[in-house]
Scaffold this motif. Sequence first.
Motif, PDB file in Angstrom:
ATOM      1  N   UNK A   1      14.793   9.192   4.524  1.00 64.45           N
ATOM      2  CA  UNK A   1      13.519   8.826   3.897  1.00 64.45           C
ATOM      3  C   UNK A   1      13.507   7.309   3.755  1.00 64.45           C
ATOM      4  N   UNK A   2      12.658   6.643   4.543  1.00 62.60           N
ATOM      5  CA  UNK A   2      12.603   5.186   4.559  1.00 62.60           C
ATOM      6  C   UNK A   2      11.404   4.709   3.749  1.00 62.60           C
TER       7      UNK A   2
ATOM      8  N   UNK B   1      12.276  -5.904  11.714  1.00 60.73           N
ATOM      9  CA  UNK B   1      13.371  -5.499  12.583  1.00 60.73           C
ATOM     10  C   UNK B   1      12.890  -4.508  13.646  1.00 60.73           C
ATOM     11  N   UNK B   2      13.522  -4.558  14.801  1.00 64.14           N
ATOM     12  CA  UNK B   2      13.185  -3.613  15.871  1.00 64.14           C
ATOM     13  C   UNK B   2      13.587  -2.189  15.501  1.00 64.14           C
ATOM     14  N   UNK B   3      14.438  -2.052  14.476  1.00 65.73           N
ATOM     15  CA  UNK B   3      14.868  -0.712  14.088  1.00 65.73           C
ATOM     16  C   UNK B   3      13.725   0.104  13.500  1.00 65.73           C
ATOM     17  N   UNK B   4      12.725  -0.543  12.919  1.00 65.06           N
ATOM     18  CA  UNK B   4      11.568   0.212  12.422  1.00 65.06           C
ATOM     19  C   UNK B   4      10.879   0.939  13.568  1.00 65.06           C
ATOM     20  N   UNK B   5      10.719   0.243  14.688  1.00 66.96           N
ATOM     21  CA  UNK B   5      10.096   0.878  15.858  1.00 66.96           C
ATOM     22  C   UNK B   5      10.988   1.991  16.400  1.00 66.96           C
ATOM     23  N   UNK B   6      12.297   1.750  16.395  1.00 66.58           N
ATOM     24  CA  UNK B   6      13.225   2.767  16.887  1.00 66.58           C
ATOM     25  C   UNK B   6      13.159   4.035  16.035  1.00 66.58           C
ATOM     26  N   UNK B   7      13.125   3.858  14.719  1.00 66.73           N
ATOM     27  CA  UNK B   7      13.029   5.022  13.840  1.00 66.73           C
ATOM     28  C   UNK B   7      11.687   5.725  14.017  1.00 66.73           C
TER      29      UNK B   7
ATOM     30  N   UNK C   1      12.453  14.051  14.812  1.00 68.96           N
ATOM     31  CA  UNK C   1      13.627  13.842  13.979  1.00 68.96           C
ATOM     32  C   UNK C   1      13.203  13.778  12.509  1.00 68.96           C
ATOM     33  N   UNK C   2      14.108  14.193  11.622  1.00 69.12           N
ATOM     34  CA  UNK C   2      13.786  14.325  10.199  1.00 69.12           C
ATOM     35  C   UNK C   2      13.771  12.959   9.509  1.00 69.12           C
ATOM     36  N   UNK C   3      12.778  12.149   9.871  1.00 69.78           N
ATOM     37  CA  UNK C   3      12.629  10.797   9.323  1.00 69.78           C
ATOM     38  C   UNK C   3      11.249  10.686   8.691  1.00 69.78           C
ATOM     39  N   UNK C   4      11.201  10.330   7.425  1.00 73.64           N
ATOM     40  CA  UNK C   4       9.951  10.207   6.671  1.00 73.64           C
ATOM     41  C   UNK C   4       9.765   8.758   6.243  1.00 73.64           C
ATOM     42  N   UNK C   5       8.514   8.287   6.254  1.00 76.30           N
ATOM     43  CA  UNK C   5       8.201   6.918   5.872  1.00 76.30           C
ATOM     44  C   UNK C   5       7.254   6.933   4.669  1.00 76.30           C
ATOM     45  N   UNK C   6       7.614   6.154   3.639  1.00 75.95           N
ATOM     46  CA  UNK C   6       6.773   6.061   2.446  1.00 75.95           C
ATOM     47  C   UNK C   6       6.563   4.590   2.114  1.00 75.95           C
ATOM     48  N   UNK C   7       5.312   4.161   2.069  1.00 76.88           N
ATOM     49  CA  UNK C   7       4.993   2.803   1.683  1.00 76.88           C
ATOM     50  C   UNK C   7       4.839   2.690   0.178  1.00 76.88           C
TER      51      UNK C   7
ATOM     52  N   UNK D   1       0.835  -1.198   0.000  1.00 77.74           N
ATOM     53  CA  UNK D   1       0.000   0.000   0.000  1.00 77.74           C
ATOM     54  C   UNK D   1       0.878   1.260   0.000  1.00 77.74           C
ATOM     55  N   UNK D   2       0.482   2.222  -0.829  1.00 79.27           N
ATOM     56  CA  UNK D   2       1.238   3.460  -0.945  1.00 79.27           C
ATOM     57  C   UNK D   2       0.679   4.496   0.040  1.00 79.27           C
ATOM     58  N   UNK D   3       1.508   4.895   0.985  1.00 78.47           N
ATOM     59  CA  UNK D   3       1.095   5.860   2.002  1.00 78.47           C
ATOM     60  C   UNK D   3       2.332   6.593   2.505  1.00 78.47           C
ATOM     61  N   UNK D   4       2.100   7.711   3.171  1.00 78.00           N
ATOM     62  CA  UNK D   4       3.200   8.575   3.635  1.00 78.00           C
ATOM     63  C   UNK D   4       2.948   8.971   5.083  1.00 78.00           C
ATOM     64  N   UNK D   5       4.009   8.953   5.872  1.00 79.93           N
ATOM     65  CA  UNK D   5       3.901   9.368   7.276  1.00 79.93           C
ATOM     66  C   UNK D   5       4.991  10.392   7.568  1.00 79.93           C
ATOM     67  N   UNK D   6       4.568  11.585   7.989  1.00 81.49           N
ATOM     68  CA  UNK D   6       5.495  12.683   8.253  1.00 81.49           C
ATOM     69  C   UNK D   6       6.142  12.547   9.634  1.00 81.49           C
ATOM     70  N   UNK D   7       7.275  13.236   9.836  1.00 79.95           N
ATOM     71  CA  UNK D   7       7.865  13.287  11.180  1.00 79.95           C
ATOM     72  C   UNK D   7       6.916  13.987  12.142  1.00 79.95           C
TER      73      UNK D   7
END
Length: 418
Positions: A347-348, A366-372, A380-386, A18-24
């Motif tokens: 940008x992940x 991975x637990x790193x997804x939760x950490x990010x 923090x300047x981290x963006x997620x895009x599905x 699914x294509x979606x976006x989540x802002x910081x």
Amino acid sequence: MPDQPIAPVPLAPQYKGQQAYRRPGEIQWLALTEDAYRLLYKTDEYDDGAKDRVRSHRSAVNELLSGALQYSNLGFFAGSGTSLGEAKGPSMWQLWAAAMCTDDSGAALTDAAAKVCERVRYEERKDPNIEHFLSQCDAYLAFSQDVEVQAFIVEVKAKILTLCSSFLQEGASDISAYRHLLQKLARRRVRDPRLKVFTTNYDMCFETAASNLGIMVVDGFSYTRRRRFDGRHFTYDVVRRDADKHEFVEGIFHLHKLHGSVSWERQDNDIFEAQAPHPERACLIYPAKGKYQQAFIQPHLELLSRFLDFLRQPNTCLIVSGFGFNDDHLSEPIFSAIQSNPSLKLILTDHCCIQHMHNEGSHGSSIYWRKFAELAAKGFDIHFIGGSFANIVDMIPALRAVSPAEQLANAIKRIGAA
């Protein structure tokens, strides 16, 4: 005999792709397609207002990626997920099944594989990883001279080399997403540092795409008849010389293959490019999970050092695609860098991005997804895009080189407006 492996079962499979976006700083996902809108907002309606919202969300992503291309230090990190889909490359699970199991389903280990797993004490069956298995074999061989285990490793490497090469040679794969990515990202201003592409993949997708486009790749190998790896080549560049001036050639990018390549062969203390490397000498790097012993062996030392240096540079943006953050020696530096480098934008992207974010370390995530996610929630300047690799490439705007005449015209307009 240890329990037989089972294929990992993803949580919430309806969110896959699914294509979606989540802002910081936000927890809500912004839908980028009609299907994602219906699923995320749990509605069957898709009226003009909904269409406007989706267009607005896509515009925000386009603006995000457009701004990312303006960073002086731009990097693209490609995990195994980029080779799936249209490229038809093998997944880590497929490599495990082909090398270790009786059939492609991965339902049962071969007798030889089961024997070696028991001997080296590799007991992971729920979510096995071929690289982690091989690294455990290496750790075992460091203290035991076991001819059977050594011979089995050579067999596994041979199968990996075949699987990671054949899908391109057979012509059934579609690497247009790679070509479009390079066309878009490599057209940056030549006065900026070259685009850095980092990948954990063994395959030749980036090299093949660059060859199709006529783009030169700086990959650490010499430009002699027999190409030998030497990290100094990353400091060289290519210029176009005229009688009275010279200028940088457009489109060149740096390729760092962090886990080796199907075209690399180790001979004594050197690494050479080879058409068909012998499995026993193939330079495939598989650092152990949670350990760093192979990080001090060339060429991994050189490549990892350059990756770490990139993360520390000011005005840096790293776009990550198809990487599951299951390699601690790469995940931890990224996680540390986003906390210590205030000018780093991250940008992940992944086709299972939503699932990873909400699985919290279970079902292979991975637990790193939760950490990010926790850092992003703090601003923090981290963006997620599905979305798939091809989806992300489509969202990246195309840069158009500005001619000197256009630059002059734009400067005159700015002066006139002042």
